[in-house]
Design a protein around this motif. Structure first.
Motif, PDB file in Angstrom:
ATOM      1  N   UNK A 191       0.854  -1.131  -0.069  1.00 15.04           N
ATOM      2  CA  UNK A 191      -0.015   0.101   0.003  1.00 15.04           C
ATOM      3  C   UNK A 191       0.990   1.102  -0.076  1.00 15.04           C
ATOM      4  N   UNK A 192       0.468   2.163  -0.623  1.00 16.07           N
ATOM      5  CA  UNK A 192       1.300   3.626  -0.988  1.00 16.07           C
ATOM      6  C   UNK A 192       0.085   4.605  -0.705  1.00 16.07           C
ATOM      7  N   UNK A 193       0.675   5.557   0.239  1.00 13.86           N
ATOM      8  CA  UNK A 193      -0.562   6.657   0.428  1.00 13.86           C
ATOM      9  C   UNK A 193       0.361   7.892  -0.500  1.00 13.86           C
ATOM     10  N   UNK A 194      -0.499   8.753  -1.225  1.00 18.45           N
ATOM     11  CA  UNK A 194       0.184   9.670  -1.921  1.00 18.45           C
ATOM     12  C   UNK A 194      -0.689  10.924  -1.191  1.00 18.45           C
ATOM     13  N   UNK A 195      -0.084  11.971  -0.652  1.00 18.15           N
ATOM     14  CA  UNK A 195      -0.706  13.041   0.246  1.00 18.15           C
ATOM     15  C   UNK A 195      -0.316  14.558  -0.260  1.00 18.15           C
ATOM     16  N   UNK A 239       1.827  21.415 -10.181  1.00 16.66           N
ATOM     17  CA  UNK A 239       2.381  20.713 -11.171  1.00 16.66           C
ATOM     18  C   UNK A 239       3.745  19.890 -10.505  1.00 16.66           C
ATOM     19  N   UNK A 240       3.667  19.805  -9.366  1.00 14.42           N
ATOM     20  CA  UNK A 240       4.654  19.154  -8.518  1.00 14.42           C
ATOM     21  C   UNK A 240       4.273  17.690  -8.173  1.00 14.42           C
ATOM     22  N   UNK A 241       5.155  16.558  -8.017  1.00 13.57           N
ATOM     23  CA  UNK A 241       4.757  15.326  -7.745  1.00 13.57           C
ATOM     24  C   UNK A 241       4.373  15.397  -6.176  1.00 13.57           C
ATOM     25  N   UNK A 242       3.403  14.788  -6.034  1.00  8.11           N
ATOM     26  CA  UNK A 242       2.724  14.501  -4.580  1.00  8.11           C
ATOM     27  C   UNK A 242       3.864  13.587  -3.724  1.00  8.11           C
ATOM     28  N   UNK A 243       3.621  13.964  -2.305  1.00  8.22           N
ATOM     29  CA  UNK A 243       4.630  13.273  -1.528  1.00  8.22           C
ATOM     30  C   UNK A 243       3.970  11.731  -1.429  1.00  8.22           C
ATOM     31  N   UNK A 244       4.880  10.824  -1.322  1.00  5.52           N
ATOM     32  CA  UNK A 244       4.358   9.604  -1.303  1.00  5.52           C
ATOM     33  C   UNK A 244       4.833   8.713  -0.068  1.00  5.52           C
ATOM     34  N   UNK A 245       4.056   7.881   0.572  1.00  7.61           N
ATOM     35  CA  UNK A 245       4.324   6.978   1.985  1.00  7.61           C
ATOM     36  C   UNK A 245       4.085   5.615   1.680  1.00  7.61           C
ATOM     37  N   UNK A 246       5.122   4.863   1.849  1.00  6.81           N
ATOM     38  CA  UNK A 246       4.891   3.185   1.619  1.00  6.81           C
ATOM     39  C   UNK A 246       4.409   2.973   3.047  1.00  6.81           C
ATOM     40  N   UNK A 247       3.383   2.262   2.936  1.00  8.47           N
ATOM     41  CA  UNK A 247       2.679   1.558   4.166  1.00  8.47           C
ATOM     42  C   UNK A 247       3.306   0.662   4.886  1.00  8.47           C
ATOM     43  N   UNK A 249       3.334  -2.844   5.789  1.00  9.60           N
ATOM     44  CA  UNK A 249       2.175  -3.726   6.024  1.00  9.60           C
ATOM     45  C   UNK A 249       2.308  -4.547   7.200  1.00  9.60           C
ATOM     46  N   UNK A 250       3.382  -4.727   7.794  1.00  8.42           N
ATOM     47  CA  UNK A 250       3.384  -5.576   9.081  1.00  8.42           C
ATOM     48  C   UNK A 250       2.616  -5.034  10.232  1.00  8.42           C
ATOM     49  N   UNK A 251       2.376  -3.835  10.206  1.00  2.00           N
ATOM     50  CA  UNK A 251       1.670  -2.966  11.103  1.00  2.00           C
ATOM     51  C   UNK A 251       0.148  -3.288  10.912  1.00  2.00           C
ATOM     52  N   UNK A 252      -0.136  -3.606   9.619  1.00  2.00           N
ATOM     53  CA  UNK A 252      -1.454  -3.817   9.381  1.00  2.00           C
ATOM     54  C   UNK A 252      -1.792  -5.296   9.320  1.00  2.00           C
ATOM     55  N   UNK A 253      -0.897  -6.066   9.694  1.00  2.00           N
ATOM     56  CA  UNK A 253      -1.403  -7.565   9.838  1.00  2.00           C
ATOM     57  C   UNK A 253      -2.441  -7.835  10.821  1.00  2.00           C
ATOM     58  N   UNK A 254      -3.533  -8.479  10.337  1.00  2.00           N
ATOM     59  CA  UNK A 254      -4.628  -8.698  11.322  1.00  2.00           C
ATOM     60  C   UNK A 254      -5.588  -7.268  11.294  1.00  2.00           C
ATOM     61  N   UNK A 255      -5.139  -6.132  10.825  1.00  2.00           N
ATOM     62  CA  UNK A 255      -5.900  -5.117  10.857  1.00  2.00           C
ATOM     63  C   UNK A 255      -6.754  -4.914   9.785  1.00  2.00           C
ATOM     64  N   UNK A 256      -6.076  -4.976   8.681  1.00  2.00           N
ATOM     65  CA  UNK A 256      -6.806  -4.839   7.212  1.00  2.00           C
ATOM     66  C   UNK A 256      -7.763  -6.277   7.366  1.00  2.00           C
ATOM     67  N   UNK A 280      -5.774  16.538  -0.355  1.00  2.00           N
ATOM     68  CA  UNK A 280      -5.902  15.652  -1.439  1.00  2.00           C
ATOM     69  C   UNK A 280      -4.997  14.347  -0.964  1.00  2.00           C
ATOM     70  N   UNK A 281      -5.761  13.107  -1.074  1.00  2.00           N
ATOM     71  CA  UNK A 281      -5.198  11.799  -0.701  1.00  2.00           C
ATOM     72  C   UNK A 281      -5.541  10.812  -1.514  1.00  2.00           C
ATOM     73  N   UNK A 282      -4.651  10.011  -2.043  1.00  2.00           N
ATOM     74  CA  UNK A 282      -4.722   8.962  -2.807  1.00  2.00           C
ATOM     75  C   UNK A 282      -4.086   7.699  -2.353  1.00  2.00           C
ATOM     76  N   UNK A 283      -4.816   6.470  -2.273  1.00  2.00           N
ATOM     77  CA  UNK A 283      -4.408   5.333  -1.835  1.00  2.00           C
ATOM     78  C   UNK A 283      -4.165   4.174  -2.757  1.00  2.00           C
ATOM     79  N   UNK A 284      -3.032   3.719  -3.327  1.00  2.00           N
ATOM     80  CA  UNK A 284      -2.670   2.527  -4.333  1.00  2.00           C
ATOM     81  C   UNK A 284      -2.196   1.353  -3.629  1.00  2.00           C
ATOM     82  N   UNK A 285      -2.557   0.249  -4.140  1.00  2.00           N
ATOM     83  CA  UNK A 285      -2.421  -1.106  -3.807  1.00  2.00           C
ATOM     84  C   UNK A 285      -1.634  -2.084  -4.599  1.00  2.00           C
ATOM     85  N   UNK A 286      -0.555  -2.594  -4.102  1.00  2.00           N
ATOM     86  CA  UNK A 286       0.009  -3.786  -5.174  1.00  2.00           C
ATOM     87  C   UNK A 286      -0.627  -5.017  -4.817  1.00  2.00           C
TER      88      UNK A 286
END
Length: 326
Positions: A191-195, A239-247, A249-256, A280-286
């Motif tokens: 998961x990656x959050x773009x903010x 027109x500048x790229x948004x900041x990205x934050x890789x989530x 995933x171990x912190x979300x084990x059993x949470x998602x 403005x927020x975007x959430x992407x998933x692999x």
């Protein structure tokens, strides 16, 4: 006992330009579900027909789901040695009805975890939001909540920069929620959050902090009237790229969970009378499987997945290429 399905490779049977060799026969032992998944093609002496992701022309084989139901092919075996039916073990993957899956018989021994990326949430979706005048109950960060006094509007929610889907009056902070439903949480590998924010924010999934910038102390939700640590101008409208934050995933084990989940975000201004606020927020998933749960990743996210699988063996004349089900 295990069920097998195999090709026998003969050197004399080659198509023009030596692109494909295909010669085989199939044996089915008594496991009827296995007939849903079978070896469907073998490409031998692949000199200039199909290139892999390295630009090389390795041999390849193909499996196919001939049934009407999805089949998870975890622990199926592929081999060129009948004494080692599980020489190469297939990963957890939902092979859809009618789907063909090409597998390179290259000896490179690769299985990428992520098959493709999707956009789970985009800024211009409809969000729940609150401009707080007191501290809201902590349950606002959790899924399956009925919230009193919250509004709905197109994201982002803010004011001052003409980059907002919903404009609010001048505020110190705004709290936002967007639910999303997962049909198969086991396939979410990344998961990656773009903010795009002005001036600071904290983001949570199902109440667990996943990203923060320019406000408060990690692990402690800021109070509704907290101020950001300093000014941070939004990037998107410039027109500048948004900041990205890789989530993590171990912190979300059993949470998602399968079913409803929620992305919650609180955005804070650096001053009480700031001239602008952006959220403005975007959430992407692999995703590891081929099934689509949401929509395609947005092109500007620059998320590229290789879906190529490579066995740990190569094909030679005389080999028996076998697909086995434990």
């Amino acid at each position: 006992m295990f069920s097998i399905n195999y090709f026998y490779v003969n050197s004399f049977h080659e198509y023009m330009h030596k692109q494909i060799l295909l010669f085989g026969f199939i044996i089915f032992l008594p496991f009827s579900i296995f007939t849903q998944v079978e070896l469907s093609e073998l490409g031998h002496t692949n000199m200039n027909f199909i290139a892999d992701e390295d630009g090389e022309f390795s041999d390849w084989l193909e499996i196919r789901n001939t049934g009407s139901l999805s089949v998870n092919i975890a622990d199926y075996g592929l081999t060129n040695d009948p004494t080692l039916p599980f020489k190469f073990t297939l990963p957890s993957y939902a092979l859809q009805p009618g789907e063909h899956k090409l597998i390179w018989a290259s000896g490179k021994n690769r299985i990428p975890v992520i098959d493709h990326y999707e956009t789970v949430i985009a800024a211009n979706y409809t969000w729940q939001y609150l401009v707080p005048s007191s501290e809201p109950d902590a349950s606002w960060r959790l899924p399956n909540q009925t919230l009193i006094g919250w509004s709905s509007g197109i994201g982002g929610v803010g004011f001052g920069d003409n980059d907002d889907g919903t404009t609010i009056p001048t505020a110190t902070s705004v709290f936002l929620r967007k639910t999303f439903n997962l049909s198969d949480v086991a396939t979410i590998e990344f998961l990656k959050l773009y903010m795009d924010y002005d001036d600071g924010f904290v983001a949570y999934i199902n109440g667990v902090e996943i990203a923060r910038a320019n406000v408060g102390v990690v692990g402690t939700p800021p109070a509704f009237n907290s101020l950001a640590a300093g000014n941070h101008e939004a990037n998107g409208y410039q027109g500048i790229a948004l900041d990205g934050y890789v989530v993590n995933m171990s912190a979300l084990e059993g949470i998602l969970v399968n079913g409803e989940n929620v992305l919650s975000i609180q955005v804070h201004n650096a001053t009480v009378n700031s001239s602008d606020l952006t959220s403005n927020a975007f959430l992407a998933a692999g995703v590891s499987g081929s099934a689509i749960q949401f929509g395609p990743a947005l092109t500007w996210m620059n998320l590229v997945a290789s879906s190529a699988w490579h066995t740990n063996f190569e094909v030679s004349t005389g080999d028996q290429i076998m697909l086995s089900l434990p």
